[in-house]
Motif scaffolding. Structure first.
Motif, PDB file in Angstrom:
ATOM      1  N   SER A 163       2.550  10.563   5.748  1.00 46.77           N
ATOM      2  CA  SER A 163       1.163   9.406   5.815  1.00 46.77           C
ATOM      3  C   SER A 163       2.095   8.179   5.061  1.00 46.77           C
ATOM      4  O   SER A 163       2.031   7.034   5.407  1.00 46.77           O
ATOM      5  CB  SER A 163       0.059   9.667   5.560  1.00 46.77           C
ATOM      6  OG  SER A 163      -0.335  10.690   6.240  1.00 46.77           O
ATOM      7  N   ILE A 164       2.562   8.483   3.855  1.00 45.24           N
ATOM      8  CA  ILE A 164       3.017   7.663   3.055  1.00 45.24           C
ATOM      9  C   ILE A 164       4.121   7.002   3.638  1.00 45.24           C
ATOM     10  O   ILE A 164       4.320   5.430   3.579  1.00 45.24           O
ATOM     11  CB  ILE A 164       3.343   8.110   1.573  1.00 45.24           C
ATOM     12  CG1 ILE A 164       2.188   8.577   0.992  1.00 45.24           C
ATOM     13  CG2 ILE A 164       4.148   7.042   0.806  1.00 45.24           C
ATOM     14  CD1 ILE A 164       2.664   9.426  -0.331  1.00 45.24           C
ATOM     15  N   VAL A 165       5.240   7.350   4.277  1.00 52.64           N
ATOM     16  CA  VAL A 165       6.033   7.113   5.035  1.00 52.64           C
ATOM     17  C   VAL A 165       5.759   6.281   6.014  1.00 52.64           C
ATOM     18  O   VAL A 165       6.458   5.272   6.606  1.00 52.64           O
ATOM     19  CB  VAL A 165       7.275   8.129   5.501  1.00 52.64           C
ATOM     20  CG1 VAL A 165       8.362   7.801   6.279  1.00 52.64           C
ATOM     21  CG2 VAL A 165       7.773   8.933   4.134  1.00 52.64           C
ATOM     22  N   GLY A 166       4.645   6.653   6.706  1.00 50.06           N
ATOM     23  CA  GLY A 166       4.206   5.913   7.970  1.00 50.06           C
ATOM     24  C   GLY A 166       3.799   4.538   7.516  1.00 50.06           C
ATOM     25  O   GLY A 166       3.734   3.895   8.328  1.00 50.06           O
ATOM     26  N   ILE A 191       6.846   2.492   7.757  1.00 51.20           N
ATOM     27  CA  ILE A 191       7.129   2.170   9.320  1.00 51.20           C
ATOM     28  C   ILE A 191       6.202   1.370   9.735  1.00 51.20           C
ATOM     29  O   ILE A 191       6.694   0.342  10.505  1.00 51.20           O
ATOM     30  CB  ILE A 191       7.102   3.491   9.908  1.00 51.20           C
ATOM     31  CG1 ILE A 191       8.085   4.648   9.508  1.00 51.20           C
ATOM     32  CG2 ILE A 191       7.157   3.429  11.577  1.00 51.20           C
ATOM     33  CD1 ILE A 191       8.075   5.915   9.853  1.00 51.20           C
ATOM     34  N   ALA A 192       4.793   1.307   9.583  1.00 50.50           N
ATOM     35  CA  ALA A 192       3.866   0.339  10.046  1.00 50.50           C
ATOM     36  C   ALA A 192       4.404  -0.841   9.622  1.00 50.50           C
ATOM     37  O   ALA A 192       4.245  -2.115  10.421  1.00 50.50           O
ATOM     38  CB  ALA A 192       2.506   0.679   9.724  1.00 50.50           C
ATOM     39  N   ALA A 193       4.614  -1.049   8.460  1.00 50.03           N
ATOM     40  CA  ALA A 193       5.254  -2.539   7.862  1.00 50.03           C
ATOM     41  C   ALA A 193       6.430  -2.959   8.591  1.00 50.03           C
ATOM     42  O   ALA A 193       6.440  -3.908   8.759  1.00 50.03           O
ATOM     43  CB  ALA A 193       5.422  -2.420   6.208  1.00 50.03           C
ATOM     44  N   ALA A 194       7.154  -2.037   8.664  1.00 51.12           N
ATOM     45  CA  ALA A 194       8.314  -2.479   9.301  1.00 51.12           C
ATOM     46  C   ALA A 194       8.291  -2.954  10.685  1.00 51.12           C
ATOM     47  O   ALA A 194       8.963  -3.693  11.314  1.00 51.12           O
ATOM     48  CB  ALA A 194       9.611  -1.217   9.244  1.00 51.12           C
ATOM     49  N   CYS A 195       7.391  -2.405  11.577  1.00 49.86           N
ATOM     50  CA  CYS A 195       6.979  -2.483  12.689  1.00 49.86           C
ATOM     51  C   CYS A 195       6.337  -3.758  13.175  1.00 49.86           C
ATOM     52  O   CYS A 195       6.698  -4.661  13.778  1.00 49.86           O
ATOM     53  CB  CYS A 195       6.034  -1.507  13.486  1.00 49.86           C
ATOM     54  SG  CYS A 195       6.722  -0.022  13.737  1.00 49.86           S
ATOM     55  N   ILE A 224       0.935  -1.152  -0.017  1.00 48.31           N
ATOM     56  CA  ILE A 224       0.191  -0.087   0.036  1.00 48.31           C
ATOM     57  C   ILE A 224       0.848   1.147   0.046  1.00 48.31           C
ATOM     58  O   ILE A 224       0.520   2.207  -0.746  1.00 48.31           O
ATOM     59  CB  ILE A 224      -1.062  -0.164   1.142  1.00 48.31           C
ATOM     60  CG1 ILE A 224      -1.977  -1.079   1.223  1.00 48.31           C
ATOM     61  CG2 ILE A 224      -1.716   1.254   1.395  1.00 48.31           C
ATOM     62  CD1 ILE A 224      -2.688  -1.376   2.434  1.00 48.31           C
ATOM     63  N   GLY A 225       1.989   1.314   0.899  1.00 46.47           N
ATOM     64  CA  GLY A 225       2.887   2.421   1.012  1.00 46.47           C
ATOM     65  C   GLY A 225       3.718   2.425  -0.414  1.00 46.47           C
ATOM     66  O   GLY A 225       3.760   3.798  -0.784  1.00 46.47           O
ATOM     67  N   ALA A 226       3.854   1.473  -1.000  1.00 42.47           N
ATOM     68  CA  ALA A 226       4.736   1.684  -2.337  1.00 42.47           C
ATOM     69  C   ALA A 226       3.811   2.101  -3.263  1.00 42.47           C
ATOM     70  O   ALA A 226       4.162   3.122  -4.307  1.00 42.47           O
ATOM     71  CB  ALA A 226       5.045   0.289  -2.774  1.00 42.47           C
ATOM     72  N   ALA A 227       2.580   1.657  -3.459  1.00 39.94           N
ATOM     73  CA  ALA A 227       1.404   2.458  -4.481  1.00 39.94           C
ATOM     74  C   ALA A 227       1.142   3.689  -4.138  1.00 39.94           C
ATOM     75  O   ALA A 227       1.246   4.388  -5.271  1.00 39.94           O
ATOM     76  CB  ALA A 227       0.201   1.390  -4.330  1.00 39.94           C
ATOM     77  N   LEU A 228       1.112   4.269  -2.915  1.00 43.79           N
ATOM     78  CA  LEU A 228       0.941   5.491  -2.677  1.00 43.79           C
ATOM     79  C   LEU A 228       2.156   6.508  -3.031  1.00 43.79           C
ATOM     80  O   LEU A 228       2.031   7.388  -3.613  1.00 43.79           O
ATOM     81  CB  LEU A 228       0.465   5.637  -1.120  1.00 43.79           C
ATOM     82  CG  LEU A 228      -0.863   5.129  -0.782  1.00 43.79           C
ATOM     83  CD1 LEU A 228      -0.885   5.319   0.787  1.00 43.79           C
ATOM     84  CD2 LEU A 228      -1.901   5.745  -1.605  1.00 43.79           C
TER      85      LEU A 228
END
Length: 776
Positions: free
Chosen positions: A457-460, A463-467, A419-423
């Motif tokens: 938010s995109i960076v977040g 970060i959520a995926a890494a967590c 999701i982050g990559a798409a955004l």
């Protein structure tokens, strides 16, 4: 034996009172939205006047005001001239002056704190009702504690829970309705009790606040939806329709109650017919309404003025998005359906889901109406009455994702990263550039701040995926969280385990809320010292806001009368005194002129030429001394001629007009604007920094309460005329026959044909006249 939920109840009460007390004491007096107006209305109501459209709140706090006593004198708070909306600059976020220059009566401040405490107590009851609603939905007090903690942590809720504002009663009524309907669906409340509570909320809604009108629609919706049988729902709907028709025909409909349906429906029909597909409406919705709703719900503090840091909003956005994903997916592929331990049978959960979704949807109704019909920006705090369903959705959606991450961490991390990559790809593409451009053109406020929120938010998401991935590698962390969300047989077992992770999460949110208050919000309200006041005055003057600079300087001098930095400001920038509206500062300039201080540039001398007749008491000897020291330069001849005319008395009667215009190399052109003013001519001056300064001289034929000269210009070669605003607004009060002027600035890259007209009082502009071509 005490109920198992009692420890959680006391925890919520203590935490709410602590957070509310901190927010209520740290935020300066009367800095909530319209807080001074609400305070004055309550003062009037306490002494027998009507409170307006929020009788319920006024009646709730009236006993406290009666107990406190005090006169019926209204508060006259001193306005802070450096206040700026959406500024996030210290000293600019408070609407009123505080600190050593505050000037607010101590009695009013003390009563204000008492009323803030009353509001906090109302909010405490609301949070307990939200806790009970979530406990009924989940069947577990620990998850209900997290729901109440999420509401309490919300910066916007913390802010308004400790301020004088009638929306407190709207939140209370809505929370009571959600709790009653949830208890009805869960079999904890009978039909009669539900109807009594629902009708009480319905009848009280018109006396709370404008946002409470959504309850007029939500309560009937809830009474019908919570009926366990179709027959009961039909009977309830029939009874409500009959009562509505009878009330509309029989009950009086005063205008202040806003119950005349034609007033609501007629403009809405026009709106749908004419503007629903208007392109501007889509731009407004995308770049203004939706961002304002998001920012205003999570935290837009003050009048409003304070935006939270972009990473904080980004964390809220990521949390909300992840929770919505958890709610949207009923079960992960290959796994059994989740959350069988919550709220009993599936049919009851489904009915509660429809109830909550309908309540949130109906909360938007007054917001959309005021925004579309009354052309007013409505911030997201109007969604606070539906805190219960919103926070239940976030907590239980987040719980679903945590449970999935505990079982399938790599899959969840991959989804979040995807999701982050798409955004991110969208944001760096031309489509993202178009969105950023739209924000800069159509969003009112700090556009770059909103862009940073989207970026963060995109960076977040990454970060959520890494967590999630990191937690999978640190199994003890996942296990500690997972134990909290495992089904238990009873609340007694949950309480017996002592301080479980839900309590620690609640305490962490509580600590984060206070950290945000003391490290970010509180410093923005800290009063200036004298050097900081001097810097703020210089900043206003550098932006051309000399009236603001002068007003701010007067406040600073009252707070620091012996300040050397403040005294240096006047020496460095005489325009602050000359263009400000302060006899005290003008007297100081006159004294400085008498002591030998020179005014060296055209702008200062022009401001003096206008200030002298306005003040009416400048010593002639000081002006003569100034003229004697002035150098003979072409750019100074015009203002010096004006000052000489004032000394001779020829500026007051307008007889020096031609001499002044010729001294500046201008054009004498006498034309009468019928019945309004006599135009004497114009001068031009090419400013060193660029631009053509046009000064039109005229004499009013009578003393108007408002007289404004208008200038219309067009390129000399071609093109139609367009209006130009005065570049330096002058003082009001031109007298009959006195030589007056208005200044306009044009680009100096071409020749211009100019027309002049006049606007007097509230009448449309008087027909203008051609002044010819300038700027060749």
């Amino acid at each position: 034996m005490s109920s198992p939920r009692q420890p959680y109840v006391w925890l919520i009460i203590v935490a709410t009172l602590v957070i509310g007390s901190c927010w209520g004491t740290v935020i300066p007096p009367f800095e909530s939205a319209d807080e001074s107006a609400f305070y004055n209305a309550i003062v009037r109501y306490t002494h027998g006047e009507k409170p307006g459209g929020w009788l319920l709140y006024a009646a709730a706090v009236k006993p406290a005001m009666k107990l406190a006593g005090g006169p019926d004198r209204l508060l006259q708070a001193r306005y802070n001239p450096s206040f700026r909306f959406v500024s996030n600059l210290r000293g600019r976020v408070n609407m009123y002056v505080h600190g050593r220059a505050g000037g607010m009566p101590r009695g009013d401040v003390n009563r204000m704190y008492l009323l803030r405490l009353c509001t906090l107590l109302i909010w405490t009851v609301s949070l307990l009702l939200i806790f009970e609603t979530a406990r009924l939905f989940a069947g577990r007090s620990d998850l209900a504690l997290l729901t109440a903690g999420a509401c309490l942590f919300l910066p916007e809720a913390s802010f308004f829970a400790s301020k004088i504002h009638p929306e407190a009663t709207t939140v209370l009524l809505a929370s009571a309705a959600y709790c009653a309907f949830t208890a009805r669906v869960c079999g904890r409340l009978g039909r009669l009790a539900t109807w009594i509570i629902g009708l009480a909320v319905l009848m009280a809604a018109p006396f709370s606040d404008r946002q409470a009108y959504f309850l007029v629609m939500f309560v009937p919706f809830g009474l019908v939806l919570t009926e366990p049988t179709r027959r009961g729902a039909l009977l309830s709907a029939s009874a409500l329709i009959a009562a509505t028709v009878a009330a509309f025909l029989i009950v009086p409909r005063p205008v202040e109650m806003q119950r005349d349906l034609t007033m609501w429906l007629a403009p809405m029909l026009t709106f749908f017919k004419l503007t629903w597909w208007n392109p501007y409406l889509w731009l407004h919705l995308k770049y203004e309404f939706i961002p304002k709703m998001f920012l205003g719900f999570w935290g837009w503090l003050g009048q409003p003025s304070i935006l939270l840091p972009a990473p904080v909003y980004a964390a809220f956005a990521v949390t909300s998005s992840v929770a919505l994903v958890g709610l949207a997916i009923p079960s992960w592929p290959g796994e059994p359906e989740r959350r069988d331990d919550i709220a009993g049978p599936t049919a009851e959960r489904r009915r509660l889901g429809w109830l909550y979704a309908g309540g949130v949807f109906l909360t938007f109704a007054p917001i959309l109406y005021t925004n579309a019909m009354i052309d007013r920006i409505v911030v997201g705090r109007w969604m606070l009455p539906s805190l219960a369903p919103i926070m239940i959705a976030l907590v239980f959606g987040g719980d679903a994702v945590v449970g999935a991450a505990r079982r399938r961490p790599h899959r969840v991390a991959a989804i979040l990263a995807a999701i982050g990559a798409a955004l991110a790809l969208l944001w760096v593409s031309p489509a993202g550039a178009a969105i950023r451009d739209g924000i800069r053109h159509y969003h009112y406020g700090d556009q770059e701040h909103l862009i940073r929120i989207v970026t963060d938010s995109i960076v977040g998401m990454f970060i959520a995926a890494a967590c999630v991935e990191g937690a999978a590698r640190v199994r003890w962390g996942v296990a500690a969280v997972g134990r909290d969300f495992q089904p238990r047989r009873s609340d007694s077992e949950a309480v017996a385990q002592g301080f479980q992770p839900s309590v620690m999460i609640f305490a962490g949110a509580w600590a984060l809320n206070l950290t945000l208050l003391f490290t970010f919000v509180a410093p923005l309200y800290r009063p200036f010292d004298d050097a900081e006041y001097a810097d703020a005055v210089r900043a206003e003057a550098a932006a051309g806001e000399f009236d603001r600079a002068a007003a701010l300087l007067r406040l600073a001098q009252r707070a620091y009368p012996q300040s050397a930095p403040l005294n240096r400001v006047l020496t460095e920038m005489p325009l602050i005194s000359l263009r400000g509206d302060s006899d005290q500062l003008l007297a100081d300039v006159e004294a400085r002129i008498g002591r030998g201080q020179a005014l060296t540039n055209r702008d200062e001398l022009m401001a003096l030429a206008r200030a002298v007749p306005r003040a009416g008491w400048f010593e002639p000897d000081a002006l003569r001394e100034l003229l004697a020291r002035a150098k003979d330069a072409p750019e100074l001849r015009e203002p010096l001629a004006l000052i000489r005319a004032e000394l001779d008395g020829r500026q007051r009667d307008g007889s020096a007009a031609a001499d002044i215009i010729r001294a500046a190399g201008g054009t004498v052109k006498r034309v009468e604007i019928p019945g309004v003013a006599m135009v004497e001519g114009l001068t031009t001056y090419r400013r060193p920094e660029g631009g053509l300064e046009v000064r039109i001289y005229f004499r009013p034929l009578r003393e108007w309460s408002r007289l404004k000269l208008l200038l219309y210009v067009a390129p000399a070669e071609s093109g139609g005329p367009s209006a130009v605003d005065p570049s330096v607004p002058l003082f009001n009060g031109w007298r009959t026959g006195e030589l007056a002027w208005e200044v306009f600035t044009l680009p100096d890259t071409t020749a211009w044909r100019v027309w002049a007209a006049a606007e007097v009082e509230q009448h449309p502009p008087v027909d203008g006249f051609d002044l010819g071509v300038i700027g060749r």
